[in-house]
Design a protein around this motif. Structure first.
Motif: not given
Length: 341
Positions: A182-210
């Protein structure tokens, strides 16, 4: 934590091709709309093996297990909520058998899709319950021999975080994608930039994301460019649909040709993705063309412009993706005509 098998394989091969569409392929094998694909792990294991083998034969470096809807919430719709561990274990076991007989290293990625519930406080699904559901699924996939967990088509960051915690509890490395539609966002409003920041804050981050699924290949690549622009050092996953869905003769048909998906694959690599595959509508024939295109492409291609992406793959579904200075803009630019396919 269990050893991550994706990073050394990526270092060895430079680029990894994933698989294509599980649902599209199983429907072509006879799965009826509304039926749970996961039940075929017991009812038709030969067809599930053929699903995996087709991806391997097309050149995939990894394939996802037939367990996308294998959590208790989704299986409850088919009165199979007490079979989570069994169905996930079988999905991975069948995959392990296919991967182990391949003539090269192929990874079995344990697919974990969304629960289908809305996370609290907007909905009834609490963090603890979501973690429990994902953990139960993860343990089944681990027991069956999955090399890595693969969380996909997630819309809510809270659900993504729950899956991350579940992977940690299962002592498993994982990859995770969200669906931007939805205009480059997930259904809940997450953008690519928001996701890129989010994965780095996880205690157990993904090996790869996208990103996976979404609207079409063009939109997905714009999202990939957003990940790359965020400066992430993690491998980026691009798993786009084979064109746009159309209803033809009573069936959903995706209009992306194998040639178009080959272009998409090389543009995905140039955009910054290093783990590339297809989602809805992507057949083994598409994968063969993508494999050939990636093998022929260079690792140091320049980043494509948005105009180059739309020229090759068709226009975007919205004028902005929410990451521009000043925020999202109204869709005031007409969509370009897609090339005939």
């Amino acid at each position: 934590m269990a050893r991550d098998p994706l990073t050394p394989l990526l270092a060895e091969r430079g680029i990894l091709l994933t698989d294509g569409a599980t649902g599209t392929t199983l429907f072509n094998m006879g799965l009826s709309s509304g039926d749970a694909p996961e039940l075929w792990n017991t009812d038709h294991p030969d067809r599930i093996a053929a699903l995996y083998q087709g991806a391997v034969d097309a050149g995939s470096d990894l394939f996802l297990t037939n367990s996308f809807g294998g959590n208790a919430s989704r299986l409850k719709l088919h009165a199979a909520q007490d079979r989570v561990r069994e169905l996930n274990r079988l999905a991975a076991e069948i995959g392990r058998g296919v991967a182990d007989k391949a003539d090269r290293k192929v990874l079995v990625a344990g697919s974990m899709g969304p629960t289908g519930e809305i996370m609290a406080p907007m909905g009834p699904l609490t963090h603890d319950i979501a973690v429990e559901m994902f953990h139960e699924q993860a343990e089944g996939l681990k027991e069956g021999g999955a090399d890595i967990l693969w969380v996909e088509t997630i819309s809510a960051p809270e659900e993504y975080a729950a899956a991350a915690e579940a992977a940690a509890r299962a002592d498993m490395p994982w990859c995770g994608t969200m669906s931007f539609d939805t205009a480059g966002r997930t259904m809940m409003g997450t953008t690519s930039a928001t996701m890129a920041r989010m994965v780095e804050k996880l205690a157990h981050p993904p090996v790869a994301f996208g990103a996976n699924c979404g609207v079409g290949a063009s939109d997905l690549l714009r999202t990939v460019l957003g990940f790359a622009a965020a400066g992430t050092e993690r491998p980026i996953i691009a798993k786009g649909n084979a064109g746009i869905p159309k209803y033809v003769d009573g069936h959903i048909h995706y209009d992306g040709t194998p040639e178009l998906m080959a272009q998409y694959a090389t543009l995905a690599r140039a955009s910054g993705a290093s783990v590339i595959g297809g989602c809805c509508g992507t057949t083994f024939e598409h994968l063969r063309h993508m494999r050939a295109a990636l093998d022929a492409s260079a690792a140091d291609m320049p980043r494509p412009s948005l105009d180059e992406i739309t020229e090759a793959l068709g226009g975007f579904s919205s004028a902005a993706d929410g990451t521009e200075a000043g925020g999202p803009k109204p869709a005031d630019r007409p969509r370009r005509r897609r090339r005939a396919s």
